[in-house]
Structure formats: C-alpha cells, structure tokens
Design a protein around this motif. Structure first.
Motif, PDB file in Angstrom:
ATOM      1  N   GLN A   1      45.482  11.051  49.047  1.00 28.90           N
ATOM      2  CA  GLN A   1      46.037  10.935  50.392  1.00 28.90           C
ATOM      3  C   GLN A   1      45.883   9.541  50.997  1.00 28.90           C
ATOM      4  N   CYS A   2      45.065   8.709  50.378  1.00 28.07           N
ATOM      5  CA  CYS A   2      44.899   7.330  50.860  1.00 28.07           C
ATOM      6  C   CYS A   2      45.653   6.312  50.005  1.00 28.07           C
ATOM      7  N   ASP A   3      46.435   6.773  49.051  1.00 29.29           N
ATOM      8  CA  ASP A   3      47.168   5.874  48.153  1.00 29.29           C
ATOM      9  C   ASP A   3      48.482   5.433  48.789  1.00 29.29           C
ATOM     10  N   VAL A   4      48.368   4.619  49.826  1.00 34.02           N
ATOM     11  CA  VAL A   4      49.532   4.201  50.603  1.00 34.02           C
ATOM     12  C   VAL A   4      49.785   2.697  50.510  1.00 34.02           C
ATOM     13  N   SER A   5      49.067   2.017  49.635  1.00 30.01           N
ATOM     14  CA  SER A   5      49.147   0.555  49.590  1.00 30.01           C
ATOM     15  C   SER A   5      50.536   0.044  49.212  1.00 30.01           C
ATOM     16  N   GLY A   6      51.336   0.877  48.551  1.00 27.85           N
ATOM     17  CA  GLY A   6      52.668   0.451  48.146  1.00 27.85           C
ATOM     18  C   GLY A   6      53.759   0.760  49.149  1.00 27.85           C
ATOM     19  N   TRP A   7      53.416   1.401  50.242  1.00 25.83           N
ATOM     20  CA  TRP A   7      54.428   1.773  51.225  1.00 25.83           C
ATOM     21  C   TRP A   7      54.921   0.542  51.992  1.00 25.83           C
ATOM     22  N   THR A   8      56.230   0.511  52.252  1.00 23.91           N
ATOM     23  CA  THR A   8      56.835  -0.558  53.056  1.00 23.91           C
ATOM     24  C   THR A   8      57.875   0.054  53.987  1.00 23.91           C
ATOM     25  N   ASP A   9      58.263  -0.722  54.993  1.00 25.28           N
ATOM     26  CA  ASP A   9      59.297  -0.295  55.938  1.00 25.28           C
ATOM     27  C   ASP A   9      58.941   1.006  56.647  1.00 25.28           C
ATOM     28  N   ILE A  10      57.669   1.210  56.914  1.00 25.01           N
ATOM     29  CA  ILE A  10      57.211   2.419  57.599  1.00 25.01           C
ATOM     30  C   ILE A  10      57.213   2.196  59.105  1.00 25.01           C
ATOM     31  N   VAL A  11      57.669   3.204  59.849  1.00 21.54           N
ATOM     32  CA  VAL A  11      57.711   3.114  61.307  1.00 21.54           C
ATOM     33  C   VAL A  11      56.909   4.208  61.997  1.00 21.54           C
TER      34      VAL A  11
ATOM     35  N   VAL B   1      58.229   9.608  53.305  1.00 21.66           N
ATOM     36  CA  VAL B   1      57.412   9.463  52.106  1.00 21.66           C
ATOM     37  C   VAL B   1      56.099  10.188  52.345  1.00 21.66           C
ATOM     38  N   ALA B   2      55.461  10.610  51.266  1.00 24.51           N
ATOM     39  CA  ALA B   2      54.206  11.354  51.411  1.00 24.51           C
ATOM     40  C   ALA B   2      53.366  11.215  50.157  1.00 24.51           C
ATOM     41  N   VAL B   3      52.050  11.242  50.344  1.00 26.68           N
ATOM     42  CA  VAL B   3      51.099  11.245  49.233  1.00 26.68           C
ATOM     43  C   VAL B   3      50.010  12.266  49.533  1.00 26.68           C
ATOM     44  N   GLY B   4      49.407  12.789  48.451  1.00 25.20           N
ATOM     45  CA  GLY B   4      48.326  13.745  48.627  1.00 25.20           C
ATOM     46  C   GLY B   4      48.582  15.040  47.898  1.00 25.20           C
ATOM     47  N   ASP B   5      48.021  16.105  48.402  1.00 25.18           N
ATOM     48  CA  ASP B   5      48.134  17.430  47.813  1.00 25.18           C
ATOM     49  C   ASP B   5      49.604  17.799  47.633  1.00 25.18           C
TER      50      ASP B   5
END
Length: 297
Positions: free
Chosen positions: A132-142, A161-165
């Motif tokens: 759930q903390c693997d967000v380092s590659g996210w871009t263009d998030i508002v 976009v979503a990460v985690g379970d």
C-alpha cells in the motif's frame, strides 16, 4: 474516510466543471478517526477529542496547519510550508513524515500515511505488507486516499490508480471521470464530474448502493457505510446504521463530511460541527467546537 483531495491545477482537469471544482478542490479541515475526531481552526491551530491511548489527540501545540487527516490511531497535519507533522501510533512508521516537503495533500490510513506533492507525485510511510506504500512511480496525481491496506489516487485525466490488497482495489482501473475518491474499510467510493457516485468492494450492508445519488459534491467512506454531501448542504448516507452513524437526513448547511469506522462528522457553514454514531470515547462530543476552518477559506 474523507475524499482527502487537493487539486494543484484546475487547468489540467478538463473533465471537471468549475462549479464542482469550487467545492471539491479543498483541504480537509475536519476528519474522523476510528475513535477520535480532529478539527482545524481558522487560526491554524488544531483540536481533537476521543480516544487518546496512542497520543493521537496530542495536537494542541500544532500551529500553521492547513489540513488535517485522522487515521485509525494517528493524526497527520499539513503545515502551510508544505511540511507534515504527525502524532499517535507509530508502530509501523506511519508517523515518519518529518522529512516530507512540498506536500499539498495528506491522507492517514489505518496504519500508513500518504502525501501528495506539488509536482503530482506521491510519498507514503508506514505498514506496507500489501504494497500500500508502493506509490513512488505514480505521476500526474491530483487526489489521494489511504484505506485499510491500500492506497488510491486520482489522475489528471479522471482515471484511478491503486496499490495494496488486491481484493480491495479490484476494478478501480475501470473508473473514469472521477474527481474525488474515498476509501472505506473494504469498499471504495468515487465522485464523478457530473455529481453522481460510484462504489465497489464489500457491500455487506448496502454501503455501495449509491447509484441513485445525484448533485453530490463530496463523498466519505466509513466502515461499512458511505456518506455523501449534496450541493444544497444536505447529506445522504447508506449502509450499516449501528449506533446511528447514518442518521444524517436532518443535517443542513453542511460544507464538509467525514466518515470513519463507527461515526460521521459534518462541518456546518458557521464553523460548528455535528456528529452521529458511536461515542464511547467522546469522539462525537463536538457541540462546543466553533471557528473550524471552512473549506476553500
């Protein structure tokens, strides 16, 4: 949890109307945790009531705060200079935010914390068993929202976009025209640009039955219930109503809502706060709160 959103540039969001933008492009000034409630006052100070076993209500010394977010047992505050402060449960590192800079939005989950940076990237700290903390590659998030074991983000094009379970984030990649998201215990709610609402995930108590909602300007997903703020300042709710957490039909003049596991909080246009639901720790004892900062003010 709250929609927990802050848009950095309206010009990049062609799918959102200016009317809706004026309401949803906000920083949270009231936030419900599992058994505590946090409020941001107009002078940048913070108040909190409820369970304080882990120090999640120890916010009286905070200053220059522009947004607050309450997790299960921790509280996060965004300062005017883009740095972040935190108090409460630190077992999984969810309060390791002292090094964050250039933050424009925050969201406290169950055991992790997420921050949106001014360049549209995202940072996260805390429990990461499910990624759930693997967000380092996210871009263009508002927009961002931290849930139980997952994290959700809205992109400039209105997709999600979503990460985690994996169980909790299924089919979110099919959503479009989204302007805000809110993560519940095991369900997700999305506000669309036309004021309608979508929801997926666990629907044990009808918490995802929002297809008929219209004129919604904000959403908040609680434990097994969902709350929506309408453009006229009234509030709707569906799902588990144990302890009266969905009894919001009489609320008026509401400008922000926040739902958590067992209670619901509403900020009124005069800066006072109302609450319903479980009150075993005094998390709903908000009748004395005044001068809570209004969104976009």
């Amino acid at each position: 949890r709250n929609g927990k959103i802050f848009y950095t540039s309206i010009t990049s969001l062609s799918h959102i109307s200016k009317v809706l933008w004026d309401v949803v492009a906000v920083r949270d000034t009231v936030s419900a945790g599992e058994a505590h409630t946090v409020g941001l006052k107009s002078n940048g100070a913070v108040v909190a009531v409820g369970d304080n076993e882990d120090g999640q209500c120890d916010v009286s010394g905070w200053t220059d705060i522009v947004a607050v977010s309450a997790g299960t047992d921790h509280t996060v505050g965004l300062k005017s200079d883009g740095t972040v402060v935190a108090a409460g449960d630190h077992w999984d590192g969810q309060c390791d935010v002292s090094g964050w800079t250039d933050i424009v939005a925050i969201s406290a989950g169950t055991d992790h914390t997420v921050g949106l940076k001014s360049d549209g990237t995202v940072v996260a700290a805390g429990y990461n068993k499910y990624g759930q903390c693997d967000v380092s590659g996210w871009t263009d998030i508002v927009a961002i929202s931290a849930g139980k074991n997952y994290t959700v983000g809205v992109k400039t094009d209105g997709t999600v976009v979503a990460v985690g379970d994996e169980y909790e984030i299924q089919v979110l990649d099919r959503w479009t025209d989204i302007v805000a998201v809110s993560t519940g215990f095991q369900h997700n709610v999305g506000l669309k640009s036309d004021g309608t609402v979508v929801a997926v995930g666990g629907n044990w108590d009808g918490e995802c039955e929002v297809s008929g909602w219209t004129d919604i300007v904000a959403v908040s997903a609680g434990g097994r219930f969902t709350v929506g703020l309408k453009s006229d300042g009234t509030v709707v709710a569906v799902g588990d109503n144990e302890d009266g957490r969905c009894e919001v039909s009489g609320w008026t003049d509401i400008v922000a809502v926040s739902a958590e596991r067992f209670h619901t909080v509403g900020l009124k246009s005069d800066g006072t706060v109302v609450a319903v639901g479980r009150n075993t720790d005094g998390q709903c004892d908000l009748s004395g709160w005044t001068d809570i900062k209004l969104p976009n003010k």
